[in-house]
Scaffold this motif. Structure first.
Motif, PDB file in Angstrom:
ATOM      1  N   GLU B  93      -3.591 -25.616  24.992  1.00 12.32           N
ATOM      2  CA  GLU B  93      -4.459 -25.877  23.889  1.00 12.32           C
ATOM      3  C   GLU B  93      -5.630 -24.738  23.889  1.00 12.32           C
ATOM      4  O   GLU B  93      -6.060 -24.289  23.047  1.00 12.32           O
ATOM      5  N   VAL B  94      -5.905 -24.572  25.073  1.00 12.01           N
ATOM      6  CA  VAL B  94      -6.962 -23.406  25.275  1.00 12.01           C
ATOM      7  C   VAL B  94      -6.458 -22.132  24.549  1.00 12.01           C
ATOM      8  O   VAL B  94      -7.184 -21.350  23.848  1.00 12.01           O
ATOM      9  N   VAL B  95      -4.997 -21.745  24.778  1.00 12.71           N
ATOM     10  CA  VAL B  95      -4.451 -20.469  24.231  1.00 12.71           C
ATOM     11  C   VAL B  95      -4.427 -20.577  23.018  1.00 12.71           C
ATOM     12  O   VAL B  95      -4.715 -19.744  21.918  1.00 12.71           O
ATOM     13  N   GLY B  96      -4.150 -21.813  22.127  1.00 15.15           N
ATOM     14  CA  GLY B  96      -4.324 -21.934  20.810  1.00 15.15           C
ATOM     15  C   GLY B  96      -5.399 -21.931  20.198  1.00 15.15           C
ATOM     16  O   GLY B  96      -5.669 -21.049  19.188  1.00 15.15           O
ATOM     17  N   VAL B  97      -6.577 -22.385  20.727  1.00 12.01           N
ATOM     18  CA  VAL B  97      -7.872 -22.386  20.171  1.00 12.01           C
ATOM     19  C   VAL B  97      -8.409 -21.144  20.473  1.00 12.01           C
ATOM     20  O   VAL B  97      -9.023 -20.511  19.607  1.00 12.01           O
ATOM     21  N   TYR B  98      -8.631 -20.689  21.842  1.00 14.71           N
ATOM     22  CA  TYR B  98      -9.328 -19.421  22.080  1.00 14.71           C
ATOM     23  C   TYR B  98      -8.379 -18.173  22.120  1.00 14.71           C
ATOM     24  O   TYR B  98      -9.093 -17.005  22.431  1.00 14.71           O
ATOM     25  N   GLY B  99      -7.020 -18.240  22.097  1.00 15.46           N
ATOM     26  CA  GLY B  99      -6.222 -17.025  21.980  1.00 15.46           C
ATOM     27  C   GLY B  99      -6.729 -16.027  21.054  1.00 15.46           C
ATOM     28  O   GLY B  99      -7.077 -14.655  21.432  1.00 15.46           O
ATOM     29  N   PRO B 100      -6.853 -16.179  19.876  1.00 14.73           N
ATOM     30  CA  PRO B 100      -7.443 -15.105  18.999  1.00 14.73           C
ATOM     31  C   PRO B 100      -8.744 -14.633  19.321  1.00 14.73           C
ATOM     32  O   PRO B 100      -9.088 -13.291  19.115  1.00 14.73           O
ATOM     33  N   THR B 101      -9.558 -15.447  19.956  1.00 19.52           N
ATOM     34  CA  THR B 101     -11.016 -14.955  20.435  1.00 19.52           C
ATOM     35  C   THR B 101     -10.711 -13.881  21.596  1.00 19.52           C
ATOM     36  O   THR B 101     -11.341 -12.941  21.633  1.00 19.52           O
ATOM     37  N   ILE B 102      -9.938 -14.386  22.562  1.00 23.88           N
ATOM     38  CA  ILE B 102      -9.698 -13.354  23.603  1.00 23.88           C
ATOM     39  C   ILE B 102      -9.355 -12.140  23.183  1.00 23.88           C
ATOM     40  O   ILE B 102      -9.574 -11.007  23.544  1.00 23.88           O
TER      41      ILE B 102
END
Lengths: 149, 149, 149, 149, 149, 149, 149, 149, 149, 149
Positions: B93-102
């Protein structure tokens, strides 16, 4: 009948940022929040408190209605089950390769529970290194213990 | 014709660990590596250098052939595209939510490139906190720049 | 090398229950826990505290090693993304039809956050009704607020 | 040829609600129904009886044609097999983890059958708790017994 | 520890049927139920009342434990989301082509609701026809009306 | 360049039907066909013979070009592999649960073959019942025998 | 309790064929059927008439029970939605590229209907060609017209 | 900036064909190619040589730019992994049921290789038959042998 | 009845190689073929000519039957639509990122056609480089032109 | 509010190229880069350095804003998990068939690591051959070694 949508707000933010030559660091500093949170809220992956929504609206010259929309709880959607962008895929790969390891160490250090992805924060920093600089990602989430009842 | 498989070795390690009442921290210390790397290599998600393979074999009383298998480059497979275990799902979920941010922040801080998941290391630690202890995950990967040719 | 697996323990519990003519209510009462939690822990969807693991082992006449396995944090896996069993599918359908509604009401009553599925408990009861008895499911989960940082 | 669609009606309701600063509790009270049912019918997940369709149309100042559309039986569609929004995913996770348990207890308490998701109602409430308030979800569905013939 | 499983019982029934040269019509008649229900219960898609479980066990010479298993509520699983067998695929195709039509006519004739697949029965018969005999499938399910609350 | 599409025709039919307060039974009677076939042809799941296409066009006041489109062989597409609408899902569930049973009985009654979904017809009727009215679906398809050559 | 399965029979046929150095052409000729049908029936994709089942059993020296199994209507299953073997994938590609064309020409030549895959036969032949020999596949299926009722 | 797209060209061809009352046979004859190839090139599944692109453009009265687009190598896309249209699905079913058979016979007749789907042609014809006319599909593809190096 | 399978042969080859401390280069040299082809044939992804099958059987001391199996045309199966192993995933990523580019350049250089994956060979070499050695993969496949007919 | 998007820029490039009768070789030469890199950057699969972005903008007569967009790091998305275009599918097939072989040889020649797809370049060339010209694809990626820590 054609009200402003959240997609419109995201697109306005990206456009205003490009035209003003701003960075996410700069926008984050302007509203007094971290770059990670600021970007994710701008992308519709987090809701903004009223003062932050107004601050970003003022900073980027968005219409007033945008500030209202930025305060609503967004429905968080990602459409690619497996992300194709190489930069994001590498994170997915880390979850596939090291997910069971993180799970085992959380259980060893804390007990039967998980790391929250809600009471959660993160940073991304650049670390200088003579063999090539490195990306450092730090995640911190509250430990939540399973209930027995 | 029934040679020892990597699955056998993983299962022997888990069984020996349970019977000896060891922890991953303890096994890692015994072989002089980090707990994250040690667990992932034991699970078949990393290959061991010869000396580490022999050290863990000696520590846990595994047959000699196990040391050879632990040195082979494993084929890394995960069968659930979306992991169901809640502890691992939160990472997805962290990758889905924050992936574009990283991704956006890597591009802002480094340029057009990615964080390597190969020249990569990670730690998992417990951080005390009066509102509830927190899980801290630190990842570090070499920045790789896209080529133009 | 063939240690007892969690699947063996689940299957032993089901077999002992059938042979002894027990119910989940009865087993739950014997170990002093709720039927929902007891069944889910027996199925490998929750870890048992040591005393409960020993209690169920004693109640059902399982081998001592079973008590150790029941205390380990299980990897929770379900293999059907969309469950086919009609009784379970109806719950999936409720999430599809009413999920956005539950989300909207949580945001309205609490703010930007979620209901925890970890700090969580549930009961299933039978409610008499002259038009046909009804199944009542009550879920209770701690409200978790999203972080802004 | 461009008649009003159900999507238009949903979008008009959301817009009128935002502009009038209403809540789902408030709208539900105005039309004499529960908040859960009111929201789901407004989202196109339930059909409204004629009087309720007219009441919500009057309350929110929608065009007359909207009342007709709100009475039609909607085709209930959700496009994400596994929902990504964290608030809705947690409910999906509950079905994955506890679905077999609910099934086992329904069979133990009632016999071979299911809980209806049609003759069904639900509430979402906030329960104060010194360790952190909790979300309480209560579902009630008629027990339906399998036929043998 | 190797108790009889439901799969064993299904396979015993098929084997006994083949060896005795029986038909599903014949077995159904022997236990006083319909062929459709009898076959589906034998395949683990329905639970049998005690007397029918004993009747089929006696008819086919199965062990006593089989009768107990046939009375348990099975978990109904099909592993092919889209069935490949041509005979079963045609039924899936009928649902794809005519599903919206059946829905529209149920709403027109009954109101907002569905046909139950639980309080349900079905027959399969052969109808003579000079242009080629026809398969006739008759389904009957209780109409269930959606709740408004 | 913007010719009338089949989607336009379907949408015109639905709109004309709503405005005229017609039912599918009524439209079917007006063109001398069954309600099931009439609805499915109107939805683009069957082609109409010329006289029926003209009859429905006249009945509903559609443009002349619509009659031509209704005669073309449509490409039958459904986009949800597993339908989510509860009314249609129940039919999918029936195929999953009873599909192998229907197959076994067709083989027992006819030999090695299938029920055609092309040389096929169907009706949906309401059957009064003191315990609650029932939906009756009758399907009839030509038996087709596999070739051996 | 371990009866012969269809998989056993398939595997016996392949083994007997290899040991005897036979070809599918040869086996087909021995039982008086075509090579395509013979191979597909041997693989469990078609049922054999009694005389052919006995002929192949005699030809290959299989046990008597095999002849009974070869007469049963098999459940036709393929597990790869998109076949990976290059030889079979090319056929899948032909359906993707030319499927709509075949459909258009069938409608143009016959009317609204399909080519049966049940009342169907096929041959595979080698055609000499100076630029490289060619594979010729000929399919013949009965035209089935859609019903209107 | 709104150049003509290939989708526009396909749609213009279909519209011109309908208005002129042409058939695919007729169009194919007009440009001196086969109906199968003509239809597939018109649908964007094959590129046209310059003279054929100009011939079809002239025949149907399309704009000059269309002739350029028809000469470009199209990206061949089909969006349904398993086609739902019954006429196309039957072909998919043939690949599932007979694919391994075609593979076995190609290997038997030619050696280790495949039938090309590129150096490939096909025809669809109507064959009269007193028991009902039949669709005949003939495919011819160059045999390609695997390399060993 | 338990004949040697291809999986057995693959596993024997891997085991013999490990015990003899051989490399793929070495085995390839011993049988006079390239390492890429040798490994892929050993893994069941290519069929061996008789002399090569006998050579590898002799080199590694495999049973005679293995040589026969190595000559059969294998059914090439990979079970992961998207490969998870990072080393193989990078190749999949290259196809996703650069596939349309390769297609465009093939069309520009050759015309409307493809690169064969059947009349195909490949090498993998190590290229020294002061900034870090590089993997070089060279593929060569025959250009195949689409047919027009 | 309607800023130029990357899709617009891609489409402008394709249109300008077609109208000017240019080739990818020609455009690449004009900006002093390779054809593979130039095409992929034009398609939004690579970011351009400022001077190259300005060069292609000048060469093709694109608006100034296009040069800015071509410098941004694109999100690389491909929507078909398995590509259907035959020319691209063959590359996917090569990864399926030879991926494990490439992995084994990289491990044999370098150790435990991968070929980078980021520090990567590629060429596509035409090789004359009397038996039919061949497509040659050369890939070169930096070897990256797994970390142990």
């Amino acid at each position: 009948m054609s009200a402003l949508t959240r997609e419109d707000v995201t697109s306005m933010i990206l456009s205003a940022k490009r035209q003003a030559g701003l960075t996410w660091e700069g926008i984050a500093e302007a509203i007094g929040m971290s770059p990670v949170w600021t970007h994710s809220a701008a992308m519709g992956m987090n809701a903004m408190p009223a003062d932050k929504a107004e601050a970003i609206t003022a900073t980027l010259g968005l219409p007033q209605e945008a500030a209202l929309i930025l305060q609503e709880s967004p429905t968080k959607i990602w459409s690619q089950t497996v992300p194709t962008d190489p930069c994001i895929y590498r994170l997915y790969e880390v979850v596939g390769v090291y997910g069971p390891t993180i799970k085992a160490l959380i259980h060893e250090k804390f007990g039967d529970g998980i790391m929250s992805a809600i009471d959660f924060d993160m940073s991304v920093t650049r670390v200088e290194n003579p063999k090539g600089d490195r990306v450092k990602i730090e995640m911190s989430g509250k430990y939540l213990s399973y209930n027995a009842w």
